[in-house]
Design a protein around this motif. Sequence first.
Motif, short mmCIF file in Angstrom:
data_model
loop_
_atom_site.label_atom_id
_atom_site.label_comp_id
_atom_site.label_asym_id
_atom_site.label_seq_id
_atom_site.Cartn_x
_atom_site.Cartn_y
_atom_site.Cartn_z
N SER A 143 22.36 23.38 88.41
CA SER A 143 23.56 24.12 88.82
C SER A 143 23.43 24.68 90.23
O SER A 143 24.42 24.87 90.91
CB SER A 143 23.83 25.25 87.82
OG SER A 143 22.78 26.19 87.87
N SER A 144 22.21 24.94 90.71
CA SER A 144 22.03 25.46 92.07
C SER A 144 21.54 24.38 93.04
O SER A 144 21.19 24.68 94.17
CB SER A 144 21.03 26.62 92.06
OG SER A 144 19.76 26.13 91.70
N TYR A 145 21.52 23.15 92.60
CA TYR A 145 21.03 22.05 93.44
C TYR A 145 22.02 21.75 94.56
O TYR A 145 23.20 21.55 94.32
CB TYR A 145 20.80 20.81 92.59
CG TYR A 145 20.47 19.58 93.39
CD1 TYR A 145 19.24 19.45 94.01
CD2 TYR A 145 21.40 18.56 93.54
CE1 TYR A 145 18.93 18.33 94.74
CE2 TYR A 145 21.10 17.43 94.27
CZ TYR A 145 19.87 17.33 94.88
OH TYR A 145 19.56 16.23 95.60
N GLU A 146 21.53 21.79 95.78
CA GLU A 146 22.34 21.40 96.93
C GLU A 146 21.77 20.11 97.48
O GLU A 146 20.65 20.09 97.96
CB GLU A 146 22.31 22.47 98.02
CG GLU A 146 23.23 23.61 97.77
CD GLU A 146 23.31 24.49 99.00
OE1 GLU A 146 23.31 23.96 100.12
OE2 GLU A 146 23.35 25.70 98.81
N GLY A 147 22.49 19.07 97.39
CA GLY A 147 22.04 17.78 97.89
C GLY A 147 22.30 17.65 99.38
O GLY A 147 22.83 18.56 100.02
N PRO A 148 21.93 16.53 99.93
CA PRO A 148 22.12 16.32 101.36
C PRO A 148 23.60 16.21 101.72
O PRO A 148 24.40 15.71 100.94
CB PRO A 148 21.39 15.01 101.62
CG PRO A 148 21.33 14.34 100.31
CD PRO A 148 21.29 15.42 99.27
N ARG A 149 23.91 16.67 102.89
CA ARG A 149 25.29 16.59 103.39
C ARG A 149 25.54 15.18 103.92
O ARG A 149 24.74 14.65 104.68
CB ARG A 149 25.51 17.58 104.53
CG ARG A 149 25.12 19.00 104.18
CD ARG A 149 26.35 19.79 103.78
NE ARG A 149 26.02 21.20 103.65
CZ ARG A 149 25.84 21.79 102.47
NH1 ARG A 149 25.94 21.11 101.37
NH2 ARG A 149 25.55 23.08 102.42
N ASN A 150 26.60 14.58 103.48
CA ASN A 150 27.01 13.24 103.93
C ASN A 150 25.89 12.20 103.77
O ASN A 150 25.76 11.29 104.56
CB ASN A 150 27.46 13.28 105.40
CG ASN A 150 28.65 14.18 105.60
OD1 ASN A 150 29.52 14.27 104.72
ND2 ASN A 150 28.69 14.86 106.72
N GLY A 151 25.07 12.38 102.77
CA GLY A 151 24.02 11.40 102.48
C GLY A 151 22.89 11.38 103.48
O GLY A 151 22.15 10.41 103.56
N ASP A 152 22.70 12.42 104.27
CA ASP A 152 21.64 12.47 105.28
C ASP A 152 20.37 13.01 104.62
O ASP A 152 20.06 14.19 104.69
CB ASP A 152 22.06 13.36 106.45
CG ASP A 152 21.11 13.25 107.62
OD1 ASP A 152 20.13 12.48 107.52
OD2 ASP A 152 21.34 13.94 108.63
N TYR A 153 19.64 12.13 103.96
CA TYR A 153 18.45 12.53 103.21
C TYR A 153 17.31 12.95 104.13
O TYR A 153 16.54 13.83 103.80
CB TYR A 153 17.98 11.38 102.30
CG TYR A 153 18.87 11.21 101.10
CD1 TYR A 153 18.69 11.99 99.97
CD2 TYR A 153 19.91 10.29 101.10
CE1 TYR A 153 19.51 11.85 98.86
CE2 TYR A 153 20.73 10.14 100.01
CZ TYR A 153 20.53 10.92 98.89
OH TYR A 153 21.34 10.79 97.80
N VAL A 154 17.20 12.32 105.29
CA VAL A 154 16.11 12.64 106.20
C VAL A 154 16.24 14.09 106.69
O VAL A 154 15.27 14.85 106.68
CB VAL A 154 16.10 11.66 107.40
CG1 VAL A 154 15.07 12.07 108.43
CG2 VAL A 154 15.84 10.25 106.92
N ALA A 155 17.44 14.47 107.09
CA ALA A 155 17.64 15.84 107.56
C ALA A 155 17.44 16.84 106.42
O ALA A 155 16.89 17.92 106.62
CB ALA A 155 19.05 16.00 108.15
N TYR A 156 17.84 16.45 105.22
CA TYR A 156 17.69 17.33 104.07
C TYR A 156 16.21 17.57 103.74
O TYR A 156 15.77 18.70 103.54
CB TYR A 156 18.42 16.73 102.87
CG TYR A 156 18.31 17.56 101.61
CD1 TYR A 156 18.93 18.79 101.52
CD2 TYR A 156 17.60 17.08 100.52
CE1 TYR A 156 18.83 19.55 100.36
CE2 TYR A 156 17.50 17.83 99.36
CZ TYR A 156 18.12 19.07 99.29
OH TYR A 156 18.02 19.81 98.15
N VAL A 157 15.44 16.50 103.73
CA VAL A 157 14.00 16.62 103.44
C VAL A 157 13.32 17.40 104.56
O VAL A 157 12.45 18.24 104.30
CB VAL A 157 13.37 15.22 103.25
CG1 VAL A 157 11.86 15.31 103.19
CG2 VAL A 157 13.91 14.57 101.99
N ASP A 158 13.71 17.15 105.80
CA ASP A 158 13.14 17.89 106.91
C ASP A 158 13.45 19.38 106.79
O ASP A 158 12.58 20.22 107.03
CB ASP A 158 13.70 17.35 108.23
CG ASP A 158 13.03 17.96 109.44
OD1 ASP A 158 11.78 17.98 109.47
OD2 ASP A 158 13.75 18.43 110.33
#
Length: 172
Positions: A4-19
């Motif tokens: 319920s508190s999971y925020e995924g990457p914006r616009n599918g940008d997984y690299v920026a999200y992991v960084d």
Amino acid sequence: MNLSSYEGPRNGDYVAYVDQLMRASPEYRRTLRSIDGAIQTAVVTPGSQGASPMSQLRNGLQKARDMAEQAQQMQGARSTAGGRAVQRPAAARRQDAAVTKQEAQQRFKTMEREIEAQKAGTGRKPWVSPGSLALIVGGVILSQFIQGFGVLLALMGLMSAVGGVLRRLQGR
């Protein structure tokens, strides 16, 4: 993980999200500080060897950045006359910034050329190439057994050696 508190990457940008997740970690920051400290001590530690081209480039870039910052501070001091702010047109400010960028780029290119010249100066070339000497010696040895071929090899080596000496003399 709480979905319920999971925020995924914006616009599918997984690299920026992991960084972003990694940078939030205290271990990551601690590791970066220890790496920075190790690099600083490696640069500061005196040694018997001269500075490598990378450290020379790093020092030169640091000096150029410091000079650019000083130039910006001096421009800022000029723009505030007598404690009151003087408004300059945005185009003039951009032009001043472009000049400092151009100066920084020019200094960077100059430093690169100096480093390349130092690299080229360390690799001295001999007056007579080893290949020419090998042809001369091989030709003399072979002329004992195969006269025509040995003499031909020796002459080729001699001509190559003379050509190398002439090229070297023209270069000076």
